[in-house]
Motif scaffolding. Structure first.
Motif, mmCIF file in Angstrom:
data_model
loop_
_atom_site.group_PDB
_atom_site.id
_atom_site.type_symbol
_atom_site.label_atom_id
_atom_site.label_comp_id
_atom_site.label_asym_id
_atom_site.label_seq_id
_atom_site.Cartn_x
_atom_site.Cartn_y
_atom_site.Cartn_z
ATOM 1 N N GLU A 1 9.115 -10.596 -7.331
ATOM 2 C CA GLU A 1 9.591 -9.349 -7.924
ATOM 3 C C GLU A 1 8.875 -9.057 -9.239
ATOM 4 O O GLU A 1 8.628 -7.894 -9.571
ATOM 5 N N LEU A 2 8.537 -10.103 -9.997
ATOM 6 C CA LEU A 2 7.792 -9.901 -11.240
ATOM 7 C C LEU A 2 6.414 -9.305 -10.943
ATOM 8 O O LEU A 2 5.997 -8.320 -11.564
ATOM 9 N N HIS A 3 5.719 -9.912 -9.990
ATOM 10 C CA HIS A 3 4.394 -9.407 -9.613
ATOM 11 C C HIS A 3 4.488 -7.971 -9.096
ATOM 12 O O HIS A 3 3.688 -7.103 -9.480
ATOM 13 N N TYR A 4 5.476 -7.711 -8.261
ATOM 14 C CA TYR A 4 5.621 -6.374 -7.710
ATOM 15 C C TYR A 4 5.968 -5.362 -8.805
ATOM 16 O O TYR A 4 5.502 -4.215 -8.783
ATOM 17 N N ILE B 1 0.833 -1.201 0.000
ATOM 18 C CA ILE B 1 0.000 0.000 0.000
ATOM 19 C C ILE B 1 0.872 1.258 0.000
ATOM 20 O O ILE B 1 0.604 2.219 -0.753
ATOM 21 N N GLY B 2 1.936 1.239 0.798
ATOM 22 C CA GLY B 2 2.816 2.407 0.859
ATOM 23 C C GLY B 2 3.522 2.680 -0.457
ATOM 24 O O GLY B 2 3.589 3.829 -0.910
ATOM 25 N N SER B 3 4.035 1.634 -1.097
ATOM 26 C CA SER B 3 4.754 1.847 -2.359
ATOM 27 C C SER B 3 3.799 2.204 -3.493
ATOM 28 O O SER B 3 4.152 2.971 -4.391
ATOM 29 N N ILE B 4 2.563 1.675 -3.459
ATOM 30 C CA ILE B 4 1.564 2.061 -4.457
ATOM 31 C C ILE B 4 1.252 3.547 -4.334
ATOM 32 O O ILE B 4 1.242 4.290 -5.328
ATOM 33 N N ALA B 5 1.014 4.003 -3.097
ATOM 34 C CA ALA B 5 0.722 5.422 -2.875
ATOM 35 C C ALA B 5 1.904 6.285 -3.306
ATOM 36 O O ALA B 5 1.738 7.343 -3.939
ATOM 37 N N LEU B 6 3.129 5.824 -2.986
ATOM 38 C CA LEU B 6 4.328 6.570 -3.347
ATOM 39 C C LEU B 6 4.460 6.702 -4.860
ATOM 40 O O LEU B 6 4.717 7.800 -5.383
ATOM 41 N N LEU B 7 4.272 5.591 -5.587
ATOM 42 C CA LEU B 7 4.410 5.628 -7.050
ATOM 43 C C LEU B 7 3.328 6.480 -7.693
ATOM 44 O O LEU B 7 3.582 7.173 -8.684
ATOM 45 N N PRO C 1 10.388 8.823 -14.924
ATOM 46 C CA PRO C 1 11.464 9.142 -13.971
ATOM 47 C C PRO C 1 11.208 8.571 -12.585
ATOM 48 O O PRO C 1 12.154 8.138 -11.908
ATOM 49 N N ALA C 2 9.949 8.561 -12.149
ATOM 50 C CA ALA C 2 9.621 7.976 -10.844
ATOM 51 C C ALA C 2 9.972 6.498 -10.824
ATOM 52 O O ALA C 2 10.547 5.991 -9.851
ATOM 53 N N LEU C 3 9.634 5.801 -11.910
ATOM 54 C CA LEU C 3 9.937 4.371 -12.003
ATOM 55 C C LEU C 3 11.444 4.137 -12.022
ATOM 56 O O LEU C 3 11.960 3.234 -11.346
ATOM 57 N N ILE C 4 12.163 4.961 -12.779
ATOM 58 C CA ILE C 4 13.610 4.799 -12.910
ATOM 59 C C ILE C 4 14.309 4.994 -11.569
ATOM 60 O O ILE C 4 15.257 4.272 -11.224
ATOM 61 N N ILE C 5 13.843 5.962 -10.794
ATOM 62 C CA ILE C 5 14.481 6.266 -9.514
ATOM 63 C C ILE C 5 14.098 5.249 -8.446
ATOM 64 O O ILE C 5 14.945 4.765 -7.694
ATOM 65 N N LEU C 6 12.798 4.881 -8.383
ATOM 66 C CA LEU C 6 12.304 4.101 -7.255
ATOM 67 C C LEU C 6 12.369 2.587 -7.466
ATOM 68 O O LEU C 6 12.575 1.848 -6.509
ATOM 69 N N ALA C 7 12.186 2.115 -8.697
ATOM 70 C CA ALA C 7 12.119 0.668 -8.916
ATOM 71 C C ALA C 7 13.385 -0.068 -8.471
ATOM 72 O O ALA C 7 13.290 -1.097 -7.785
ATOM 73 N N LEU D 1 12.381 -2.853 -5.616
ATOM 74 C CA LEU D 1 12.260 -4.262 -6.034
ATOM 75 C C LEU D 1 13.057 -5.221 -5.142
ATOM 76 O O LEU D 1 12.531 -6.262 -4.738
ATOM 77 N N PRO D 2 14.317 -4.916 -4.816
ATOM 78 C CA PRO D 2 15.038 -5.844 -3.922
ATOM 79 C C PRO D 2 14.377 -5.973 -2.550
ATOM 80 O O PRO D 2 14.406 -7.048 -1.941
ATOM 81 N N ILE D 3 13.788 -4.880 -2.067
ATOM 82 C CA ILE D 3 13.095 -4.942 -0.781
ATOM 83 C C ILE D 3 11.887 -5.868 -0.887
ATOM 84 O O ILE D 3 11.625 -6.689 0.005
ATOM 85 N N ALA D 4 11.142 -5.751 -2.002
ATOM 86 C CA ALA D 4 9.973 -6.616 -2.203
ATOM 87 C C ALA D 4 10.386 -8.083 -2.212
ATOM 88 O O ALA D 4 9.733 -8.928 -1.587
ATOM 89 N N GLY D 5 11.473 -8.392 -2.922
ATOM 90 C CA GLY D 5 11.949 -9.776 -2.932
ATOM 91 C C GLY D 5 12.400 -10.230 -1.564
ATOM 92 O O GLY D 5 12.206 -11.392 -1.178
#
Length: 608
Positions: free
Chosen positions: A534-537, A497-503, A514-520, A524-528
């Motif tokens: 990681e694919l789903h995320y 929920i937090g990362s969805i709101a952030l994105l 740019p948001a995707l480039i900076i944050l992904a 992604l490693p945190i999600a894994g």
């Protein structure tokens, strides 16, 4: 003078794009049919990408096509707005001079290195960056000369005084910003400048340069080095190819035939034309990869049809924007290509994994359209005659073969996504020029230049964001995010929920990519690490980013949709509210039901 410089730069871009397209296409043919591969294509691709990214990015700035945040500027009076724009051009002049100067040292470092196959100096890949900085200095100066002289002189005097003061007093206050202070300065400067009207790519460059100066631990040559490295991935070559394919579809009559086919299928439902818009965006997104091309292709066809049938065009703009947000996970999305290039995710798995989630979002949007049409007692159109359905279906067969070619090429290992994208361009050209005969030579050349400029802007931002991401990593920001996550007990629900709101929020401000480039790469490693696929995320991030990019009032994509539909922002924003709510609901469904994402990749042996 300016027109001559731009004409020369455009010629360089056209040669780079068409030349690389021919090289990649011929290489696939040679490998598939003659069992011969040209090993030097990767080196040529890096040179072509560098040219498209930096020269194309400079031309895009000169033509006023770079993305910037308009919310604050639009709220200012004419004088303050002119002052902000003049300051923006002065900053571009400064950052181009600093980056260009630093690139000279990078040229010296790499001049003695030779590429493995062609044995040319590795510095050749840096040359377009240095040339682009000269172009940016020229364009920034030219824009300042065209601006009101009094405004430029007053803003320039203040700007020069602040710079002189900063350098003169630097030894006294720079030690205060050692360590965490340097990255804090970079982040504050980034947000201040983007809200002040500085194009996003240059705000990223300025912030990175500020970090290097205040931290004083790494030389400034790291800035151009990260820019070049950030655009050196071969898979990124698919980006300009798919943009070119999308514009060829739009201008060559391919998209029109797809929309007519969808209209014959679902145009009779309540709210029929809005259903047509959603399904058309799904299909066209799967062919072009470019959201700008998708919105233009579908919106320009549907606009007059909506007006003729008495639909509210503001609602049409809202549906167009919501559908475009959904299309970020329909392959071959540019966002997918960028995500695959900056992370370890498989491009094939991303392409396949995005199909069902996009269908889920499309189904939710169509359910809302049907409910609203039923509540408004909208009339039901007559079902298209069988003859019309058959005729439109036959006309759509050749366009619909394109996704079959794309997926077959990737899934069966015939070609990489980059090579497949070259087939998409060639196939689109065959249909547009030889079969439909709606694309002449002059239109094709304009399409090539428009594609190179749009691709250059995206790639330039990608290169600038690569340097900024490196600065964030050096400042241990990813590790701090991990520590923060441990502080909330590794809750996957809170993290999602937090990362969805952030994105969504950051994606609306930074125009999505740019948001995707900076944050992904950070998220992604945190999600894994907490047990998420990681694919789903990654797919969840794409939908969230797309939602933000088309979120009023800041989302640039929303303004594009309104401009294409020729409606005002205010009424379209009101109409967007229920569709935005459904977009978020659909996003949460995809986020908390991973099966929608991982089923197809796992069934096809692509992981997930």
């Amino acid at each position: 003078m300016a027109s001559a410089v731009t004409a020369f730069a455009n010629a360089v871009l056209a040669i780079a794009l068409i030349g690389e397209l021919c090289v990649v296409f011929v290489n696939v043919i040679a490998r598939s049919f003659f069992h011969t591969a040209f090993l030097w294509t990767d080196e040529i691709a890096k040179l072509a990408l560098s040219t498209l990214a930096f020269v194309g990015g400079a031309v895009a700035y000169g033509q006023g096509h770079h993305t910037f945040v308009r919310v604050v500027l639009d709220a200012l009076g004419p004088r303050l707005r002119a002052a902000c724009l003049a300051a923006s051009d002065l900053v571009v002049l400064l950052i181009a001079a600093v980056t260009g100067y630093a690139s000279v040292f990078l040229l010296e470092i790499r001049w003695g290195e030779l590429t493995p196959i062609l044995q040319i100096p590795a510095a050749a890949i840096v040359v377009p960056l240095s040339a682009s900085m000269l172009l940016l200095v020229f364009y920034a100066a030219e824009r300042l000369l065209r601006a009101p002289r009094a405004t430029v002189l007053s803003v320039g005097a203040i700007f020069a005084a602040l710079l002189a003061l900063a350098f003169a007093t630097g030894p006294a206050w720079l030690p205060w910003f050692a360590g965490d202070g340097a990255i804090a300065v970079a982040l504050v400067l980034f947000f201040v400048t983007i809200f002040g009207g500085l194009p996003i790519g240059f705000a990223l460059l300025l912030s990175t340069a500020a970090y290097l100066w205040t931290a004083d631990t790494v030389p400034m040559v790291a800035l151009p080095q990260n820019m070049v490295d950030g655009t050196g991935n071969f898979v990124l070559l698919a980006l300009p190819f798919f943009i070119l394919a999308g514009l060829v579809m739009e201008r060559g009559g391919i998209s029109l035939r797809l929309v007519r086919f969808v209209h014959a299928l679902v145009g009779h439902l309540r709210g029929g034309l809005l259903h047509v818009m959603v399904l058309s965006m799904y299909l066209v997104s799967g062919l072009s990869g470019s959201k700008t091309a998708d919105v233009a292709a579908v919106g320009s066809v549907m606009r007059d049809m909506l007006r003729k049938e008495g639909y509210d065009v503001s609602e049409g703009a809202a549906v167009l924007a919501a559908s475009a947000a959904m299309g970020e996970t329909v392959p071959p999305s540019i966002a997918m290509l960028v995500l695959g290039s900056i992370t370890t995710l498989s491009m094939a798995a991303l392409f396949i994994g995005g199909i069902i989630p996009a269908a889920v979002v499309a189904a939710c949007l169509m359910a809302l359209i049907w409910l609203r049409a039923r509540r408004a007692k909208a009339p039901v159109s007559q079902r298209a005659p069988v003859r019309t359905m058959v005729a439109s279906g036959v006309a759509a067969i050749l366009p619909l073969l394109m996704p079959v070619i794309l997926f077959a090429g990737i899934l069966f290992g015939i070609a990489t996504p980059t090579e497949v994208s070259s087939f998409a361009v060639v196939y689109g050209l065959i249909l547009s020029c030889l079969v439909y005969r709606e694309l002449d030579v002059a239109t094709f050349l304009r399409t090539v230049l428009d594609s190179a400029m749009l691709a250059g802007m995206v790639l330039f931002i990608l290169g600038a964001a690569s340097g900024f991401s490196w600065a964030l990593t050096v400042a241990y920001l990813p590790q701090r995010l991990v520590d923060l996550l441990h502080g909330i007990n590794n809750s996957t629900v809170l993290f999602l929920i937090g990362s969805i709101a952030l994105l969504i929020v950051v994606g609306s401000v930074l125009e999505g990519l740019p948001a995707l480039i900076i944050l992904a790469p950070l998220l992604l490693p945190i999600a894994g690490g907490i047990g998420l696929s990681e694919l789903h995320y990654g797919i969840v991030l794409l939908i969230a980013m797309g939602t933000g990019a088309f979120l009023p009032p800041a989302g640039v994509g929303f303004y594009v949709a309104c401009a294409i539909m020729r409606t005002d922002i205010e009424s379209a924003s009101r109409a967007m509210v229920p569709y935005l709510a459904v977009l978020i609901i659909a996003l949460l469904i995809v986020a908390f039901v991973p099966w929608f994402t991982v089923f197809l990749p796992r069934a096809l042996g692509l992981g997930g």
